[in-house]
Scaffold this motif. Structure first.
Motif, PDB file in Angstrom:
ATOM      1  N   GLN A 133       0.817  -1.207   0.000  1.00 24.26           N
ATOM      2  CA  GLN A 133       0.000   0.000   0.000  1.00 24.26           C
ATOM      3  C   GLN A 133       0.854   1.262   0.000  1.00 24.26           C
ATOM      4  O   GLN A 133       0.464   2.277  -0.569  1.00 24.26           O
ATOM      5  N   ILE A 134       2.043   1.197   0.586  1.00 27.93           N
ATOM      6  CA  ILE A 134       2.970   2.336   0.551  1.00 27.93           C
ATOM      7  C   ILE A 134       3.585   2.461  -0.845  1.00 27.93           C
ATOM      8  O   ILE A 134       3.653   3.548  -1.414  1.00 27.93           O
ATOM      9  N   ALA A 135       4.037   1.335  -1.400  1.00 27.25           N
ATOM     10  CA  ALA A 135       4.704   1.352  -2.709  1.00 27.25           C
ATOM     11  C   ALA A 135       3.731   1.628  -3.852  1.00 27.25           C
ATOM     12  O   ALA A 135       4.110   2.210  -4.863  1.00 27.25           O
ATOM     13  N   TYR A 136       2.486   1.212  -3.702  1.00 21.75           N
ATOM     14  CA  TYR A 136       1.463   1.360  -4.744  1.00 21.75           C
ATOM     15  C   TYR A 136       0.224   2.019  -4.130  1.00 21.75           C
ATOM     16  O   TYR A 136      -0.795   1.352  -3.903  1.00 21.75           O
ATOM     17  N   PRO A 137       0.285   3.309  -3.844  1.00 26.91           N
ATOM     18  CA  PRO A 137      -0.814   3.973  -3.135  1.00 26.91           C
ATOM     19  C   PRO A 137      -2.147   3.968  -3.884  1.00 26.91           C
ATOM     20  O   PRO A 137      -3.196   4.150  -3.262  1.00 26.91           O
TER      21      PRO A 137
END
Length: 145
Positions: A48-52
């Motif tokens: 979720q951080i890498a692919y918001p």
């Protein structure tokens, strides 16, 4: 102990995994996946951080793929790779031969496991239900039937 049977889809490659003895997944933004924890929920948070822009559902599904590739599969497990390139459309069957490795060489599948391929069977030789079970939409998945 019984081996698990896994399916993999590598849409951007055809023959190279068979010739060079590997299976692979992408996830270039995540880089070296060996740094990921052995915890599916934590992997989901990192996705979720890498692919918001990923939905919560997509992040969870993706976390499952990464978790299975890193921690679910074992050396000796069976892997099924349906090569969709024409005209052959072969289904390659092999045994996982190595632990996770990272190859940051520009290849579309830098996260890999080595495989000893043992059979290459035309897709048409399989029953319709077998073809259906190896046609899952996930990148890396467990085949139950």
């Amino acid at each position: 102990m019984t081996e698990s049977v896994w399916g993999i889809h590598m849409k951007e490659m055809c023959k190279e995994p068979v010739v060079n003895g590997f299976i692979g997944i992408g996830w270039k933004t995540m880089r070296n996946l060996s740094d990921l924890p052995d915890d599916r929920k934590e992997i989901r948070k990192l996705i979720q951080i890498a692919y918001p822009r990923h939905s919560s559902y997509t992040a969870g599904s993706d976390a499952g793929v990464l978790y299975r590739f890193l921690y679910g599969v074992s050396i000796g497990d069976i892997v099924v790779y349906p090569d969709t390139s024409k005209p052959d459309r072969l289904v390659h069957i092999g045994k996982i031969a190595g632990d996770y490795q990272y190859f940051p060489d520009g290849n579309p599948y830098p996260s890999r496991r080595s495989v000893n391929w043992i059979a290459h069977i035309p897709r048409d030789y399989f029953s319709e239900s077998s073809r259906s079970s190896i046609s899952a939409r996930k990148t890396f998945y467990k085949i139950k039937k």
